[in-house]
Design a protein around this motif. Sequence first.
Motif, PDB file in Angstrom:
ATOM      1  N   THR A  32      -1.219   5.278   4.842  1.00 19.96           N
ATOM      2  CA  THR A  32      -1.409   4.713   3.506  1.00 19.96           C
ATOM      3  C   THR A  32      -2.598   5.344   2.799  1.00 19.96           C
ATOM      4  O   THR A  32      -3.502   5.898   3.427  1.00 19.96           O
ATOM      5  CB  THR A  32      -1.635   3.189   3.586  1.00 19.96           C
ATOM      6  OG1 THR A  32      -2.679   2.900   4.539  1.00 19.96           O
ATOM      7  CG2 THR A  32      -0.353   2.479   4.023  1.00 19.96           C
ATOM      8  N   PRO A  44       0.540   4.016  -3.755  1.00 20.30           N
ATOM      9  CA  PRO A  44      -0.577   4.784  -3.194  1.00 20.30           C
ATOM     10  C   PRO A  44      -1.804   4.788  -4.105  1.00 20.30           C
ATOM     11  O   PRO A  44      -1.691   5.017  -5.314  1.00 20.30           O
ATOM     12  CB  PRO A  44       0.004   6.191  -3.049  1.00 20.30           C
ATOM     13  CG  PRO A  44       1.482   5.987  -2.988  1.00 20.30           C
ATOM     14  CD  PRO A  44       1.770   4.818  -3.873  1.00 20.30           C
ATOM     15  N   ALA A 104       0.832  -1.207   0.000  1.00 21.52           N
ATOM     16  CA  ALA A 104       0.000   0.000   0.000  1.00 21.52           C
ATOM     17  C   ALA A 104       0.864   1.253   0.000  1.00 21.52           C
ATOM     18  O   ALA A 104       0.536   2.244  -0.672  1.00 21.52           O
ATOM     19  CB  ALA A 104      -0.932  -0.015   1.203  1.00 21.52           C
ATOM     20  N   ARG A 105       1.945   1.240   0.738  1.00 21.06           N
ATOM     21  CA  ARG A 105       2.835   2.400   0.786  1.00 21.06           C
ATOM     22  C   ARG A 105       3.604   2.561  -0.518  1.00 21.06           C
ATOM     23  O   ARG A 105       3.892   3.694  -0.933  1.00 21.06           O
ATOM     24  CB  ARG A 105       3.809   2.249   1.952  1.00 21.06           C
ATOM     25  CG  ARG A 105       3.151   2.456   3.315  1.00 21.06           C
ATOM     26  CD  ARG A 105       4.089   2.096   4.451  1.00 21.06           C
ATOM     27  NE  ARG A 105       3.502   2.426   5.755  1.00 21.06           N
ATOM     28  CZ  ARG A 105       3.960   1.975   6.926  1.00 21.06           C
ATOM     29  NH1 ARG A 105       5.023   1.162   6.952  1.00 21.06           N
ATOM     30  NH2 ARG A 105       3.366   2.330   8.052  1.00 21.06           N
ATOM     31  N   LYS A 125      -5.775   3.188   7.776  1.00 15.57           N
ATOM     32  CA  LYS A 125      -5.044   4.069   6.860  1.00 15.57           C
ATOM     33  C   LYS A 125      -4.369   5.207   7.626  1.00 15.57           C
ATOM     34  O   LYS A 125      -3.213   5.558   7.361  1.00 15.57           O
ATOM     35  CB  LYS A 125      -6.003   4.640   5.805  1.00 15.57           C
ATOM     36  CG  LYS A 125      -6.494   3.635   4.783  1.00 15.57           C
ATOM     37  CD  LYS A 125      -7.681   4.166   3.981  1.00 15.57           C
ATOM     38  CE  LYS A 125      -7.401   5.486   3.313  1.00 15.57           C
ATOM     39  NZ  LYS A 125      -8.570   5.954   2.519  1.00 15.57           N
TER      40      LYS A 125
END
Length: 322
Positions: A176, A149, A145-146, A171
């Motif tokens: 994230t 994006p 996720a990082r 999140k």
Amino acid sequence: MTILRRSLLATPALLAAPALAQGWSPDRPIRILVPYTPGAINDTLARLIGERLGDVLGQHGLVENRPGASGSLAIAATAQAAPDGQLIAVANTANLAMNPFLFANTGYDPRQDLTPLAVCARVMNALVVPAASPFRTLAQLVEQARATPGKLSYASSGAGSSPHLAAELFKHRTGTDIAHVPYRGSAPGLADLIAGRLDFSIDNLPNTLPHVEGGRLRALAVTGSERDPAMPDVPTFQEAGFPGYEVYVWFGFVGPGRLPAAIRDRLGAAIIRIATGAETAERIRRAGATVWTRDPAQFTALLGQELEKWGTVIRAANLRIE
């Protein structure tokens, strides 16, 4: 000692509670409003408590489902009712601690317009991914996720629902950017997740457990402070390397504001007595929840803590539902 066992051991003291011995008694059946359609855990709890109210108070509960406005409709009707103990509602975290920040006007202020009676149960959530997902750990999902994006997506049971806010808190805590895909209820969202159309969901354990046990979903973490007995091999978020993330959805009964103390205390003690009785407690457990009780004063303190927690998350995410 488990929460359920502690609750059952506390039952004799509750049976002798002064609030049950003297004071107010209802003179007709007590209406119990449910903010959702039949089948939801709120509805199950309302019926379990309602069917035993007659044993304790001499009048049984009449359950009335009144869905609408993300659960706010029934709670607003309760806030507007006469403070005579004849109408109460079963509410959850979303109704009382999330909706006031998400909607311009819910029709009630949970601190001023409602009287907390008792909390009787809670459930934790589980972060689940499709069985075919490449993510085997929570750290792998967060790393992806990082790195990408806005590319991953998660399902929720609707904008402003507790699964939606649980994911937004996730999140917020992990820094994230993950796309939200809202559905009309958990079932269609989980169906698309199983089909691999989304990456994950953080949904209530009763909704996710059958799919995990059936091999259709994989649980990466649970949101409680300790592991759930139904998923003993699944770590908590803290164990998975993300301390400070804890989410429970709790379920409690509320009455109108300005409810006299005698009525408040007798209703609260009756609800706790019923919930901690052996038969009802077992039925709550079979519904996927854990018996977890809070009296009126404890419920009031819990509500204050949850309003602060979720208000911070919702404002940080700039969430608003029109």
